[in-house]
Design a protein around this motif. Structure first.
Motif, mmCIF file in Angstrom:
data_model
loop_
_atom_site.group_PDB
_atom_site.id
_atom_site.type_symbol
_atom_site.label_atom_id
_atom_site.label_comp_id
_atom_site.label_asym_id
_atom_site.label_seq_id
_atom_site.Cartn_x
_atom_site.Cartn_y
_atom_site.Cartn_z
ATOM 1 N N LEU A 138 -9.431 0.880 12.395
ATOM 2 C CA LEU A 138 -8.199 1.400 11.808
ATOM 3 C C LEU A 138 -7.336 0.233 11.358
ATOM 4 N N ARG A 139 -6.920 0.279 10.112
ATOM 5 C CA ARG A 139 -6.055 -0.769 9.568
ATOM 6 C C ARG A 139 -4.858 -0.085 8.922
ATOM 7 N N THR A 140 -3.716 -0.140 9.556
ATOM 8 C CA THR A 140 -2.530 0.501 9.008
ATOM 9 C C THR A 140 -2.024 -0.267 7.800
ATOM 10 N N GLY A 141 -1.363 0.439 6.914
ATOM 11 C CA GLY A 141 -0.866 -0.178 5.693
ATOM 12 C C GLY A 141 0.346 -1.056 5.946
ATOM 13 N N ARG A 142 0.675 -1.847 4.982
ATOM 14 C CA ARG A 142 1.858 -2.693 5.048
ATOM 15 C C ARG A 142 2.658 -2.522 3.758
ATOM 16 N N ALA A 143 3.960 -2.692 3.876
ATOM 17 C CA ALA A 143 4.809 -2.636 2.689
ATOM 18 C C ALA A 143 4.435 -3.781 1.759
ATOM 19 N N ASP A 144 4.560 -3.538 0.472
ATOM 20 C CA ASP A 144 4.319 -4.604 -0.500
ATOM 21 C C ASP A 144 5.328 -5.727 -0.280
ATOM 22 N N MET A 145 4.889 -6.942 -0.493
ATOM 23 C CA MET A 145 5.761 -8.085 -0.267
ATOM 24 C C MET A 145 7.093 -7.941 -0.993
#
Length: 221
Positions: free
Chosen positions: A205-212
Motif C-alpha cells: 500500500l502506497r498512499t498518495g501525496r499532495a503535489d509539490m
C-alpha cells in the motif's frame, strides 16, 4: 541504496514477516542515526528497542486492551488537531479509507475502531518495535528534532533492506508500554516504530501525496 531511493521506497508497512532482525543491524542504524539534526545538540530522544518475549508480552497486553474496547490512557499530547479543515482533513480521510480497506476493514464496520486498534497493537506482526520518548521539559523544537531523528532511522532501515511503520497509536496504551520498558515518569512517549522485513504476498500500500506545488512556494527563483 542512495538517499533518493530510500526516500522513495520508505512507506508505512502494515504487514511484517516474523523473520528476525539482526541486532547488529539495529545497532548500526541507531549508531548512525545519532548524526540526525538536533537544535542546540540536545539530542532529546530516548529510545527503547523491544523484541523477543518482552515484545510478545507487550503485544498481548495492548491487544487485550484494544479488544476490550479500552479507550486508552489520558492523552499527554493530541494525536491530531481537534478540528481538521481542508486540505488536511481531505488528505487524512482519503488515506485512512485507503489504508484500512487494504487491511480488510470497511469504513462502515461497527467494530472498525476496535479492529484498527488491535492491528496496531500487534505492531502489524513486526518482530521489533522502537519506542521513542522525550523528557517532559522539552518543547515543540525538540519534538521536531525527534521527528527528524526518526526519519533518519527509517531511511537508514531502508538502506539495510528493512521497512518500518511509525505508530502514534502506542500512546493510547502508554502506561502499558512504560511498565514494560521501564521508562522514567518524567518521559513522554512520542510514538512507536515497528521494524522488520515486509511480509511476502501482501499487496503493498502506497498512499498518495499532495503535489509539490500545493505545499512548496519558490520565492526569488
Amino acid at each position: 541504496m542512495d538517499v533518493y531511493e530510500a526516500v522513495d521506497t520508505r512507506r508505512a508497512v502494515r504487514a511484517f514477516s516474523d523473520k528476525p532482525v539482526p541486532t547488529e543491524v539495529l545497532e548500526r542504524v541507531l549508531a548512525a542515526a545519532t548524526r540526525a539534526p538536533s537544535s542546540g545538540n540536545l539530542q532529546p530522544w530516548h529510545v527503547y528497542v523491544v523484541t523477543g518475549e518482552p515484545l510478545a508480552e507487550l503485544k498481548r497486553r495492548a491487544t487485550a486492551r484494544a479488544l476490550a474496547g479500552d479507550p486508552g490512557d489520558e492523552r499527554e499530547y493530541p494525536m491530531y488537531p481537534a478540528e481538521l479543515t481542508p486540505p488536511y482533513l481531505d488528505r487524512f480521510s482519503a488515506a485512512a479509507a485507503q489504508r484500512y480497506k487494504a487491511l480488510g476493514i470497511e469504513r462502515d464496520d461497527p467494530d472498525r475502531p476496535k479492529k484498527i486498534a488491535a492491528l496496531n497493537s500487534e505492531g502489524f506482526g513486526a518482530p521489533v518495535v522502537l519506542f521513542c520518548y522525550l523528557d517532559q521539559m522539552m518543547g515543540p523544537g525538540q519534538w521536531g528534532d525527534a521527528g527528524m531523528y526518526l526519519q533518519t532511522v527509517m531511511l537508514l532501515l531502508r538502506a539495510e533492506g528493512l521497512h518500518s511503520c511509525p505508530q502514534v497509536m502506542w500512546t493510547m496504551y502508554r502506561k502499558t508500554v512504560s511498565q514494560m520498558v521501564g521508562a522514567d515518569d518524567g518521559l513522554v512517549l512520542f510514538c512507536g516504530v515497528s521494524v522488520g522485513f515486509e511480509k511476502e504476498g501482501v499487496p503493498p500500500l502506497r498512499t498518495g501525496r499532495a503535489d509539490m506545488t500545493e505545499t512548496v512556494s519558490f520565492i526569488g527563483v
